[in-house]
Design an enzyme around this catalytic site. Structure first.
Site, PDB file in Angstrom:
ATOM      1  N   GLU A 198       0.872  -1.168   0.000  1.00 51.04           N
ATOM      2  CA  GLU A 198       0.000   0.000   0.000  1.00 51.04           C
ATOM      3  C   GLU A 198       0.905   1.212   0.000  1.00 51.04           C
ATOM      4  O   GLU A 198       1.609   1.471   0.975  1.00 51.04           O
ATOM      5  CB  GLU A 198      -0.817   0.034   1.293  1.00 51.04           C
ATOM      6  CG  GLU A 198      -2.255  -0.381   1.152  1.00 51.04           C
ATOM      7  CD  GLU A 198      -2.995  -0.168   2.463  1.00 51.04           C
ATOM      8  OE1 GLU A 198      -2.855   0.912   3.069  1.00 51.04           O
ATOM      9  OE2 GLU A 198      -3.677  -1.093   2.888  1.00 51.04           O
ATOM     10  N   ASP A 241      -6.466   8.677   9.977  1.00 54.18           N
ATOM     11  CA  ASP A 241      -5.169   8.215  10.455  1.00 54.18           C
ATOM     12  C   ASP A 241      -4.818   8.714  11.848  1.00 54.18           C
ATOM     13  O   ASP A 241      -5.115   9.846  12.216  1.00 54.18           O
ATOM     14  CB  ASP A 241      -4.073   8.654   9.470  1.00 54.18           C
ATOM     15  CG  ASP A 241      -4.122   7.825   8.195  1.00 54.18           C
ATOM     16  OD1 ASP A 241      -4.075   6.586   8.316  1.00 54.18           O
ATOM     17  OD2 ASP A 241      -4.226   8.404   7.113  1.00 54.18           O
TER      18      ASP A 241
END
Lengths: 402, 264
Positions: B48, B59
């Protein structure tokens, strides 16, 4: 073209603007909130409770005050909608009371919010105290430093104030942190967004809770002047006070022609000047983009990284704007213009010295626009005085006003 | 069969879970991140490739800080695609970009799909693009880039069905209600959640968010086709005294994950 009155559509879009650009974890909560909001909209007891709180707790209706000396100065009839007199000192409480009632209905025991100037934080802490809910406020470190009095008020009201140290350390980053908290605690927590920004249903819901400003204004101006205003001016950060006062005065193209058209002016923060790159004016100088869950105008670099906004007023120091304002701009329903830090300081001083009213620096942007607006003697102008300025004394002193 | 599906099949043939590793372009700087990504691509099943964004809502602190550092050094979408091309020139490992929708929107959806395709990107994960908002993107990306959708513990049944129907490559099962970053304990009902997804779809399921230890990987290998690790990898780099030490440690960790990811 759809009429503005039918928007947003059922997916939360104002044509291309708005929507729900959030992590999957939040989608169920947004759906739950929308359902709760729709139910309460038609619920008589909800409306009665909200009306009662708006009247007896918040102090509504707020006066529409004829500013005689200001009118003499500018040569037109000028009224001020006194949202600065709402309990806690700004229009923010209108929305907080509505959302707190919804949170109660959804059995959420914890409320979180972002705040810039601290006005929304104070209003949120206030309703949390009123309803006996836990409260956590996210505020940028820079804003904590420049809006100390509001930080103290939030703490007194029982809220926990979390200093946000990421990014620009202002409203944008406070909102990021609040969203991250919500993603983590979504089942127990209501996120009380303070402006007409964020994912659907917030822009619609916050607008509806703030429309009380415009509805009162309409009734009051007819009582006092027996006609519609020619101009309404409001400051625009996220844009909740502006949409609240504008909404009942909007004229769609299908509206009756004999109604006099009220010209609406949304004033963004030009900061150090639109060309300086240090401003909070996405509608003037931004691009279409996605920030905090909706598509609207944003201030960003060539690759879509959101850039820091700047304004002397913490409440306007935000690189985005509510999606419905972007729609109004595209359709030409509202005129958007801007006022610099220096001009806003002039507005602050002018109102203080000519009317004995100290305005918030946010609202000072709307006041300052009187200098730029071309007015005739017969014009009837309303300025939305969205908040009071006690919180800003330090900033104003540092900026050199005496 | 796409490169992503092939990676799952290969891992399954080796009797282990597919190990998917997140690493952001530009951390600790552009050149070193490309070195790290190339090395990761040699050992991980799928990479990724994180494209740093100024406001990464999904995040936690580790990825936020790495993103901020990368952005302060001038990383942008174009540089990220250059990195993809550099990695692709050296290996066939599936590369999936992970970032937020505004970067694609600003770049131009068609231009991004075309440039990413040329660079050798296989797919994208866009955490702030739920199915409701994905039509324009999917119309442009179809047949060129696989779009992986995320399923959350809070997703109701009809949403899970929709996500499973439109997700390509695999279903990204978010392990916790929360942001990315290591957790000591994973939720007790995680196995049930993954089972539920598997009962809806025959597509592969990879679980991510909060996974950091080889023991967690070992536990999850028996319930999930794939396991996604990000923050724990970045931490190896962050905590090391030099880039070489960081890279060495994170590669060792990935190899342990692969070993621990064996089906028992």
């Amino acid at each position: 073209m759809q009429s503005y009155e039918s928007l947003p559509d059922n997916k939360g879009h104002f044509e291309e603007f708005g929507g729900k650009f959030v992590p999957e974890t939040l989608m169920a909560a947004l759906e739950e909130l929308e359902q709760a909001y729709k139910q309460s909209k038609g619920d008589k007891s909800f409306k009665e409770e909200l009306d009662y709180l708006l009247a007896d707790f918040a102090g509504r209706p707020t006066p529409l005050y004829f500013a005689k000396r200001l009118s003499d100065k500018y040569g037109a009839k000028i009224y001020l909608k006194r949202e600065d007199l709402v309990h806690t000192g700004a229009h923010k409480l209108n929305n907080c009371l509505g959302q707190a009632l919804l949170a109660k209905k959804m059995k959420k025991k914890r409320i979180i919010a972002e705040t810039g100037a601290g006005q929304h934080g104070v209003a949120t802490a206030t309703v949390a105290a009123l309803f006996g809910m836990q409260c956590q406020i996210y505020m940028g470190e820079e804003d904590i430093a420049r809006q100390q009095p509001n930080v103290e008020r939030m703490k007194l009201l029982g809220a926990k104030v979390i200093a946000v140290t990421s990014g620009s350390k202002t409203l944008k980053d406070a909102m990021n942190e609040a969203i991250r908290d919500w993603v983590t605690n979504v089942t127990t927590t209501h996120y009380l967004i303070g402006s007409v920004a964020g994912p659907h249903p917030y822009p619609m819901m916050v607008r509806d809770f703030q429309v009380v400003i415009g509805l009162e204004t309409k009734q009051q101006i007819v009582e006092k002047e027996n006609k519609m205003p020619t101009h309404i001016i409001a400051c625009v950060g996220g844009g909740s006070n502006a949409i609240g006062i504008f909404y009942p005065f909007l004229n769609s193209s299908t509206g009756t022609a004999r109604r006099a058209r009220t010209k609406l002016f949304g004033i963004e923060a030009a900061g150090l000047g639109l060309d300086s790159g240090k401003h909070g004016a996405p509608l003037a100088r931004g691009n279409k983009g996605i920030l905090h869950g909706s598509l609207s105008y944003v201030i960003e670099d060539d690759f879509g990284q959101i850039t820091e906004a700047h304004s002397i007023s913490a409440g306007l120091d935000y690189p985005g704007v509510g999606p419905e304002h972007s729609y109004f701009k595209e359709k030409g329903l509202v005129t958007y213009d801007s006022v610099t830090d220096a001009e806003a300081l002039n507005g602050f001083e002018t109102l203080s010295k000519t009317e004995g009213i100290i305005p918030a620096l946010e609202s000072s942007h709307a006041v300052a626009y009187l200098e730029k607006l071309k007015m005739a003697k017969d014009d009837l102008v309303i300025v939305n005085l969205s908040g009071r300025g006690d919180k800003d004394l330090d900033i104003v002193k540092k900026a050199g006003l005496k | 069969m796409s490169r992503i599906e092939a990676a799952f099949t290969k891992a399954n043939q080796e009797n282990r879970a597919c190990i998917i590793i997140y690493y952001p372009v530009g951390y600790p700087d552009y050149e070193n991140s490309v070195v790290a990504l190339k090395a990761i691509a040699k050992v991980a099943d799928i990479v990724e490739v994180g494209i740093p964004f100024s406001d990464p809502l999904a995040d936690g602190p580790t990825i936020q800080q790495a993103s901020q550092q990368a952005l302060s050094l001038g990383i942008n979408t174009q540089k990220a695609l250059e990195a993809v091309k550099e990695i692709r020139d050296e290996c066939k490992t599936p590369l999936v970009a992970m970032t937020y929708y505004n970067l694609f929107y600003r770049y131009g959806l068609e231009k991004f799909v075309s440039d990413a395709n040329k660079a050798g990107l296989d797919g994208v994960i866009i955490p702030d693009l739920p199915p409701e908002e994905a039509d324009s993107w999917l119309n442009i990306a179809k047949n060129k880039l696989e779009t992986v959708f995320l399923a959350a513990p809070t997703s109701v049944d009809n949403r899970l069905k929709q996500i499973c129907r439109i997700s390509q490559g695999f279903i990204y099962a978010v392990s916790v209600t929360g942001v990315t970053g290591e957790r000591t304990n994973l939720p007790a009902n995680l196995a049930d959640f993954i089972k539920k997804i598997k009962s809806i779809t025959d597509k592969k399921v990879a679980v991510g968010f909060g996974i950091s230890t080889p023991d967690q990987v070992s536990e999850l290998a028996n319930i999930s086709h794939g396991i996604i690790i990000g923050s724990a990898i970045i931490k190896q780099m962050k905590n090391a005294v030099s880039f070489d030490e960081g890279l060495n440690n994170l590669i060792k960790l990935i190899l342990r994950f692969k070993k621990k990811g064996s089906h028992s």
